[in-house]
Design an enzyme around this catalytic site. Structure first.
Site, PDB file in Angstrom:
ATOM      1  N   CYS A 167       0.823  -1.195   0.000  1.00 17.22           N
ATOM      2  CA  CYS A 167       0.000   0.000   0.000  1.00 17.22           C
ATOM      3  C   CYS A 167       0.867   1.259   0.000  1.00 17.22           C
ATOM      4  O   CYS A 167       0.577   2.238  -0.676  1.00 17.22           O
ATOM      5  CB  CYS A 167      -0.839  -0.040   1.252  1.00 17.22           C
ATOM      6  N   CYS A 184      12.347 -27.418  -1.130  1.00 20.63           N
ATOM      7  CA  CYS A 184      11.286 -27.407  -0.116  1.00 20.63           C
ATOM      8  C   CYS A 184      10.101 -28.133  -0.751  1.00 20.63           C
ATOM      9  O   CYS A 184      10.309 -29.021  -1.571  1.00 20.63           O
ATOM     10  CB  CYS A 184      10.935 -25.978   0.300  1.00 20.63           C
TER      11      CYS A 184
END
Ligand SMILES: [Zn+2]
Length: 368
Positions: free
Chosen positions: A187, A333
């Site tokens: 933002c 991962c």
């Protein structure tokens, strides 16, 4: 608890509604809501919940009021620039409604305090503007069985949904992994129309009041999007993902993780990658690289690549000496996201020999 004479007078326009009545107003009085962030979204949420008579409101924020907040964070007044946001917000809320209790947490919500704080409230609402807190709030709510009323805003658009109900989906059912770092500006970087959080935060407050009083049709399994420029609302439906890592049938997330690393806000550097077929060939031809598995212990139960060294992501920093610098190393991962971040961090420490397994163990499983 019952309603005092002053409260009955104050909440008349609620109690006149047959759907709410005195009974619903009492539910509001006995309810507690935690508001994470007292910024653009937190402002209307807190103000409307206070005005509506929600008996206990918790506010979490570590920041102070800045001049540039005042364009949209209407709970804060010009005279409070420089003051802690929680205190500034509490002042406004007490002015709005002296009958309610307010608890302040002058800290950032983090891995160490999130479960403790969340557990003190009935409902949690997320008014933050960063992915790390968003995943943290989601996971903390799922782990403690709390409803999470979600809102997000960007420029002229916003979204709302209700996560973490008993049979409903969570944020990770919709977005299992955060976007690539740097792709979605925050933002602060992107700007936001001042009234936008007013619309989205008020929708969040509406859903919270509906949850507490048990009325209407909740925004569960529905992501409501609002476009202020087109003045258009639309909604997508989604369901609880049985494979969700957080709220699924066999969740791998059983505690909070390092969300800053998980949602690293730094722009991604280019990380070299290898695909699962090439890795399999190398292993079969006795040219296996050193394999580092950075998933957590729980995920290992699904299987692992033989001869891997297991160093969970959060332990990499302290076990860095176990990762050689002088021979090829493949890091993996589950999906390839966390391993990419681990490599980026290690490259800053001088590693030049690290390669990411594209698609991670998820892809590996498809070829074995
Ligand atoms: Zn989920």
């Amino acid at each position: 608890m019952s309603l005092t004479k002053a409260e009955l007078e104050r909440y008349k326009r609620h109690t006149f509604l047959p759907e709410i009545g005195v009974e619903g107003q009492l539910k509001l009085k006995n309810a507690s809501v935690l508001i994470v962030g007292t910024g653009g979204l937190g402002s209307p949420i807190a103000m409307y919940l206070a005005a509506s008579g929600v008996g206990h409101i918790g506010l979490v924020d570590f920041d102070v009021v800045d001049e540039s907040n005042l364009q949209r964070q209407i709970i804060h007044k010009s005279k409070n620039v420089g003051k802690l946001k929680t205190q500034s917000a509490a002042e406004t809320l007490k002015d709005i409604n002296p009958h309610i209790e307010i608890s302040l947490f002058n800290e950032a919500l983090n891995v160490d305090n999130a479960l403790d704080i969340v557990e003190q409230f009935d409902i949690v609402t997320d008014g933050t503007d960063n992915f790390a807190t968003r995943y943290l709030v989601n996971d903390a709510c799922v782990l403690s069985g709390k409803v999470n009323v979600f809102g997000s805003i960007r420029q002229f658009e916003g979204q709302v949904s209700v996560f973490g109900t008993t049979d409903g989906p969570c944020y990770r059912c919709l977005f299992p992994e955060p976007p690539q770092p740097g792709i979605v500006p925050s933002c602060a970087e992107a700007g936001v129309m001042g009234v936008l959080p007013g619309v989205i935060g008020t929708l969040q407050a509406t859903e919270i009041i509906k949850q507490i009083t048990g009325i209407g049709e909740a925004l569960i399994g529905r992501l409501l999007s609002y476009d202020a420029l087109k003045m258009d609302f639309n909604e997508i439906k989604f369901i609880k993902d049985p494979d969700c890592k957080c709220c699924g049938e066999k969740p791998s997330i059983t505690g909070l993780v390092n969300y800053d690393a998980f949602c690293c806000s730094k722009p991604a550097s280019i990380v070299r990658e290898i695909n699962v077929e090439t890795l399999k060939d190398s292993i079969e031809n006795d040219k296996s690289p050193v394999l580092i598995d950075v998933r957590d212990s729980e995920e290992l139960k699904e299987g692992f690549i033989t001869n891997s060294i297991h160093i969970p992501m959060e332990e990499v920093a302290k076990r860095v000496h176990e990762i050689p610098k002088d021979k090829p190393v493949v890091v993996y991962c589950y999906s390839g996201m966390r391993s990419t971040r681990v490599i980026q961090e290690l490259e800053q420490k001088g590693y030049t020999n690290l390669v990411n397994l594209r698609g991670g163990y998820e892809d590996w499983e498809t070829i074995i």
